[in-house]
Scaffold this motif. Sequence first.
Motif, mmCIF file in Angstrom:
data_model
loop_
_atom_site.group_PDB
_atom_site.id
_atom_site.type_symbol
_atom_site.label_atom_id
_atom_site.label_comp_id
_atom_site.label_asym_id
_atom_site.label_seq_id
_atom_site.Cartn_x
_atom_site.Cartn_y
_atom_site.Cartn_z
ATOM 1 N N VAL A 6 0.853 -1.201 0.000
ATOM 2 C CA VAL A 6 0.000 0.000 0.000
ATOM 3 C C VAL A 6 0.881 1.240 0.000
ATOM 4 O O VAL A 6 0.649 2.180 -0.759
ATOM 5 C CB VAL A 6 -0.951 -0.010 1.224
ATOM 6 N N PHE A 7 1.932 1.219 0.803
ATOM 7 C CA PHE A 7 2.831 2.370 0.900
ATOM 8 C C PHE A 7 3.517 2.656 -0.435
ATOM 9 O O PHE A 7 3.585 3.791 -0.886
ATOM 10 C CB PHE A 7 3.869 2.135 1.995
ATOM 11 N N LYS A 8 4.006 1.594 -1.087
ATOM 12 C CA LYS A 8 4.683 1.763 -2.374
ATOM 13 C C LYS A 8 3.712 2.266 -3.432
ATOM 14 O O LYS A 8 4.067 3.088 -4.274
ATOM 15 C CB LYS A 8 5.313 0.440 -2.806
ATOM 16 N N LEU A 9 2.470 1.777 -3.367
ATOM 17 C CA LEU A 9 1.433 2.209 -4.307
ATOM 18 C C LEU A 9 1.150 3.699 -4.124
ATOM 19 O O LEU A 9 1.057 4.450 -5.096
ATOM 20 C CB LEU A 9 0.160 1.393 -4.056
ATOM 21 N N LEU A 10 1.066 4.132 -2.879
ATOM 22 C CA LEU A 10 0.802 5.542 -2.590
ATOM 23 C C LEU A 10 1.953 6.422 -3.065
ATOM 24 O O LEU A 10 1.726 7.523 -3.548
ATOM 25 C CB LEU A 10 0.557 5.742 -1.081
ATOM 26 N N ILE A 11 3.182 5.927 -2.953
ATOM 27 C CA ILE A 11 4.337 6.685 -3.446
ATOM 28 C C ILE A 11 4.248 6.833 -4.964
ATOM 29 O O ILE A 11 4.474 7.907 -5.507
ATOM 30 C CB ILE A 11 5.663 6.003 -3.026
ATOM 31 N N ALA A 12 3.840 5.748 -5.640
ATOM 32 C CA ALA A 12 3.675 5.781 -7.098
ATOM 33 C C ALA A 12 2.608 6.809 -7.477
ATOM 34 O O ALA A 12 2.805 7.597 -8.408
ATOM 35 C CB ALA A 12 3.307 4.399 -7.612
ATOM 36 N N VAL A 13 1.493 6.814 -6.755
ATOM 37 C CA VAL A 13 0.413 7.781 -7.009
ATOM 38 C C VAL A 13 0.932 9.201 -6.798
ATOM 39 O O VAL A 13 0.692 10.095 -7.609
ATOM 40 C CB VAL A 13 -0.814 7.503 -6.103
ATOM 41 N N GLN A 14 1.690 9.392 -5.741
ATOM 42 C CA GLN A 14 2.260 10.707 -5.423
ATOM 43 C C GLN A 14 3.153 11.212 -6.559
ATOM 44 O O GLN A 14 3.091 12.373 -6.941
ATOM 45 C CB GLN A 14 3.049 10.602 -4.106
ATOM 46 N N ILE A 15 3.964 10.318 -7.114
ATOM 47 C CA ILE A 15 4.859 10.691 -8.221
ATOM 48 C C ILE A 15 4.041 11.068 -9.455
ATOM 49 O O ILE A 15 4.312 12.071 -10.105
ATOM 50 C CB ILE A 15 5.859 9.537 -8.511
#
Length: 85
Positions: A6-15
């Motif tokens: 979930v954390f990595k997914l949110l970082i991807a969304v943020q980018i």
Amino acid sequence: MTRAKVFKLLIAVQIIVAIMLNTIPIELTFYMNPFYIVGMALGCFLMLKAIVYACPHCGKHQIMLGFFNYRLPTDNCYTCCKKID
Ligand SMILES: [Zn+2]
């Protein structure tokens, strides 16, 4: 979905949001731009999540290892190797 995923997914969304904010011109005031609002909210959320993200077994922080030392979280703790979640 584990916390790490979930954390990595949110970082991807943020980018993606950050790229969109810089490339797509929206005819609105800069601060009213939805990409700006989402980017800021998500950025704050990720910061808080990174600070509180610790192993429940040994209490070691998984993302912030030091002030300039960060790492991406994994499904297992990097010190005691126990599963997080
Ligand atoms: Zn641990």
